[in-house]
Design an enzyme around this catalytic site. Structure first.
Site, PDB file in Angstrom:
ATOM      1  N   LYS A   1      40.205  52.671  35.499  1.00 60.18           N
ATOM      2  CA  LYS A   1      40.191  51.338  34.892  1.00 60.18           C
ATOM      3  C   LYS A   1      39.775  51.466  33.771  1.00 60.18           C
ATOM      4  CE  LYS A   1      41.487  47.104  36.220  1.00 60.18           C
ATOM      5  NZ  LYS A   1      42.352  46.348  37.138  1.00 60.18           N
TER       6      LYS A   1
ATOM      7  N   ASP B   1      46.429  44.009  33.603  1.00 61.38           N
ATOM      8  CA  ASP B   1      45.095  43.203  34.289  1.00 61.38           C
ATOM      9  C   ASP B   1      45.054  41.951  33.491  1.00 61.38           C
ATOM     10  OD1 ASP B   1      43.194  43.619  36.685  1.00 61.38           O
ATOM     11  OD2 ASP B   1      41.982  42.829  35.130  1.00 61.38           O
TER      12      ASP B   1
HETATM   13  P1  NDP Z   1      46.015  36.788  34.337  1.00 61.73           P
HETATM   14  O1  NDP Z   1      45.402  37.011  32.866  1.00 61.73           O
HETATM   15  O2  NDP Z   1      47.616  36.774  34.184  1.00 61.73           O
HETATM   16  O3  NDP Z   1      45.631  35.300  34.927  1.00 61.73           O
HETATM   17  C1  NDP Z   1      44.273  35.185  35.039  1.00 61.73           C
HETATM   18  C2  NDP Z   1      44.003  33.834  35.633  1.00 61.73           C
HETATM   19  O4  NDP Z   1      42.730  33.661  36.023  1.00 61.73           O
HETATM   20  C3  NDP Z   1      44.143  32.705  34.507  1.00 61.73           C
HETATM   21  O5  NDP Z   1      44.646  31.812  35.337  1.00 61.73           O
HETATM   22  C4  NDP Z   1      42.530  32.758  33.991  1.00 61.73           C
HETATM   23  O6  NDP Z   1      42.574  31.322  33.236  1.00 61.73           O
HETATM   24  C5  NDP Z   1      42.008  32.802  35.181  1.00 61.73           C
HETATM   25  N1  NDP Z   1      40.640  33.405  34.608  1.00 61.73           N
HETATM   26  C6  NDP Z   1      40.445  34.567  34.205  1.00 61.73           C
HETATM   27  N2  NDP Z   1      39.027  34.720  33.929  1.00 61.73           N
HETATM   28  C7  NDP Z   1      38.851  33.510  34.230  1.00 61.73           C
HETATM   29  C8  NDP Z   1      37.108  33.109  34.315  1.00 61.73           C
HETATM   30  N3  NDP Z   1      36.184  33.937  34.028  1.00 61.73           N
HETATM   31  N4  NDP Z   1      36.949  32.079  35.087  1.00 61.73           N
HETATM   32  C9  NDP Z   1      37.902  31.246  35.718  1.00 61.73           C
HETATM   33  N5  NDP Z   1      39.222  31.696  35.597  1.00 61.73           N
HETATM   34  C10 NDP Z   1      39.534  32.658  34.893  1.00 61.73           C
HETATM   35  O7  NDP Z   1      45.416  38.049  35.080  1.00 61.73           O
HETATM   36  P2  NDP Z   1      46.156  38.575  36.614  1.00 61.73           P
HETATM   37  O8  NDP Z   1      46.837  37.475  37.351  1.00 61.73           O
HETATM   38  O9  NDP Z   1      46.805  39.835  36.205  1.00 61.73           O
HETATM   39  O10 NDP Z   1      44.729  38.979  37.339  1.00 61.73           O
HETATM   40  C11 NDP Z   1      44.062  37.939  38.174  1.00 61.73           C
HETATM   41  C12 NDP Z   1      43.118  38.946  39.100  1.00 61.73           C
HETATM   42  O11 NDP Z   1      43.813  39.536  40.022  1.00 61.73           O
HETATM   43  C13 NDP Z   1      42.210  39.743  38.425  1.00 61.73           C
HETATM   44  O12 NDP Z   1      41.051  39.815  39.248  1.00 61.73           O
HETATM   45  C14 NDP Z   1      42.724  40.906  38.470  1.00 61.73           C
HETATM   46  O13 NDP Z   1      41.979  42.246  38.303  1.00 61.73           O
HETATM   47  C15 NDP Z   1      43.523  41.048  39.783  1.00 61.73           C
HETATM   48  N6  NDP Z   1      44.804  41.992  39.908  1.00 61.73           N
HETATM   49  C16 NDP Z   1      45.541  41.895  38.941  1.00 61.73           C
HETATM   50  C17 NDP Z   1      46.650  42.843  39.296  1.00 61.73           C
HETATM   51  C18 NDP Z   1      48.054  42.474  38.500  1.00 61.73           C
HETATM   52  O14 NDP Z   1      48.950  43.294  38.822  1.00 61.73           O
HETATM   53  N7  NDP Z   1      48.181  41.855  37.623  1.00 61.73           N
HETATM   54  C19 NDP Z   1      46.571  43.719  40.292  1.00 61.73           C
HETATM   55  C20 NDP Z   1      45.480  43.611  41.220  1.00 61.73           C
HETATM   56  C21 NDP Z   1      44.559  42.841  41.146  1.00 61.73           C
HETATM   57  P3  NDP Z   1      42.939  31.251  31.822  1.00 61.73           P
HETATM   58  O15 NDP Z   1      44.356  31.173  31.525  1.00 61.73           O
HETATM   59  O16 NDP Z   1      42.258  29.986  31.363  1.00 61.73           O
HETATM   60  O17 NDP Z   1      42.543  32.474  31.175  1.00 61.73           O
END
Ligand code: NDP
Length: 444
Positions: free
Chosen positions: A126, A166
């Site tokens: 990672k 991510d």
């Molecule tokens: P994105 O950046 O596309 O979206 C993240 C979302 O979560 C946004 O809506 C963001 O809000 C919100 N968010 C981020 N940090 C916080 C926080 N500290 N408190 C509250 N809300 C928060 O990321 P992903 O959708 O890609 O990833 C989401 C999760 O899924 C993570 O845990 C990631 O590790 C996991 N994941 C992702 C994969 C992928 O293929 N993308 C694969 C496997 C796991 P805002 O818009 O305000 O920033």
């Protein structure tokens, strides 16, 4: 907790001080492995567990870049290459101001077991940076990504380590990083996944994590005589994972009433409009509060706790430790039946234990969100073969991988007398494959 678990945990805490999220992830896995290590003491005797808890290498580097005012900015970059027993290191990069070594290590550690569960030949790693893409211009993001890749590129290639996206790293960032890698090395190779369709990306990769989370949850519900049909669903986040979990859950007849971002959440009792969320977050990169401008019947709530809305199924898809014990207690008191973890470690260990004690089904992240990395591995295969598969082909493979991951978790939970505990099942099934490979490969 056994004395052996305590001993491992003490070593991890001493060696990695201040890395709370890493300690948390290790504790959760080690507790589930207690009966396994009793049955297979050779994994203790040959130091498999000791070696698994120490990354192969941890790389930290300076990322200097020039902002739009001509000023030099400095961020910190990370890549933790955790374990490559079953394949090249594989795992995303996170760009978020909260990133530090402990976050990258927890994610890299989880990734080992997740990647093992996919049945595909990929090891765990990672990376990321404390860079915040929010509010930056495209040119600033490009200059940052180019600088990040100039250093990271020294440690990766298509057969060694293959990063992806991510939080904060989507198609735009992958494009800038891929361009810089190509320029620095003169090689066109599948060194990153999540690339654009038309230049090495796989159809279905964007949707994979969200769809996969719902496929896994569907199987978990089915095995317990239930389905998504007519269920009330709350989703946290509105990023890549959340958007496609929303779309797929709705296609199975669920009523999704909430999505959120880091400022607040919207509640739409008519069912959240998937296309509108996609437009606001993916295309316009705006706040989720914008949703109510277009849907006057919906309500915006200025609270970072979407878990105060009652639901049958919770799909946490934002970030780690999103659901703690008080939130879990509220959800259970209001009829929760299942949790499908789209994000990594979105529930605290206390919350997970509470859910399990109350008979709530829990699809753990390392199994439920493995669809993203699984399709990334399919992207690697397509790049190596110089082929492109259709969306339907990829989605069918994804569905069958998620179904077999569920079956592996179910089998392992039953073999170790914890039927229905898919959290333990995922840890055990993921561990056994890696442990066997590490033992066979000798002390390295
Ligand atoms: P994105 O950046 O596309 O979206 C993240 C979302 O979560 C946004 O809506 C963001 O809000 C919100 N968010 C981020 N940090 C916080 C926080 N500290 N408190 C509250 N809300 C928060 O990321 P992903 O959708 O890609 O990833 C989401 C999760 O899924 C993570 O845990 C990631 O590790 C996991 N994941 C992702 C994969 C992928 O293929 N993308 C694969 C496997 C796991 P805002 O818009 O305000 O920033």
């Amino acid at each position: 907790m056994t004395d052996l678990t305590k001993k491992y945990l003490e070593t991890v805490k001493k060696r990695n001080p201040g890395e709370a999220e890493f300690h948390q992830a290790v504790e959760e896995v080690l507790e589930s492995l207690e009966p396994v290590l009793e049955k297979y003491p050779e994994y203790v005797e040959t130091g498999v567990v000791d070696r698994l808890l120490e990354p192969d290498r941890q790389i930290m580097f300076r990322v200097p870049w020039i902002d739009d005012n001509g000023k030099c900015q400095v961020n910190r970059g990370f890549r933790v290459q955790f374990n490559n027993a079953i394949g090249p290191y594989k795992g995303g990069c996170r760009f978020h101001p909260s990133v530090y070594l402990g976050i990258i290590k927890f994610l890299g550690f989880e990734q080992i077991f997740k990647n093992s569960l996919t049945t595909l030949p990929i090891g765990g790693g990672k990376g990321g940076s404390d860079f915040d893409p929010k509010g930056k211009s495209d040119n600033e993001v490009m200059r940052f990504c180019q600088s990040f890749m100039t250093e990271l590129g020294k440690y990766i290639d298509a057969d060694t380590d293959v990063p992806a996206g991510d939080i904060g790293v989507g198609g735009r960032e992958i494009g800038f990083m891929f361009g810089q890698y190509k320029r620095n090395t003169d090689k066109w190779e599948g060194v990153l996944t999540g690339k654009g369709v038309g230049w090495g990306g796989s159809l279905g990769r964007t949707e994979a994590t969200g769809y996969g989370t719902v496929y896994f949850t569907r199987e978990m519900l089915k095995a317990n005589g239930m389905s998504f049909e007519g269920k009330r669903v709350v989703i946290s986040g509105s990023g890549n994972v959340a958007i496609y979990a929303l779309q797929k859950a709705q296609s199975y007849g669920a009523k999704v009433v909430v999505v959120s971002d880091s400022n607040g959440y919207i509640i739409d009792e008519d069912g959240v409009d998937y296309k509108l969320v996609k437009q606001i977050k993916e295309v316009e990169r705006k706040r989720i509060s914008e949703y109510v401008v277009h849907r006057p019947n919906a309500k915006y709530v200025d609270s970072t706790n979407p878990w105060e809305v009652k639901c049958d199924i919770a799909l946490p898809c934002s970030t780690q430790n999103d659901i703690d014990l008080p939130k879990a207690e509220f959800l259970v008191a209001n009829g929760l039946i299942a949790v499908g973890e789209g994000a990594n470690m979105p529930c605290t260990n206390e919350a997970v234990k509470f859910f399990l004690s109350k008979g709530v089904l829990v699809g753990p992240a390392k199994a439920a969100n493995a669809g993203g990395v699984a399709v990334s591995a399919l992207e690697m295969s397509q790049n190596s073969m110089r082929l492109e598969w259709s969306f339907e082909e990829v989605d069918t493979k994804l569905d069958s991988i998620m179904t077999s991951i569920f079956q592996a978790c179910d089998r392992a939970s039953k073999e170790f007398n914890m039927p229905g505990n898919y959290v333990a099942g995922a840890n055990i099934a993921g561990f056994l494959k890696v442990a066997k490979a590490m033992k066979a490969q000798g002390v390295v």
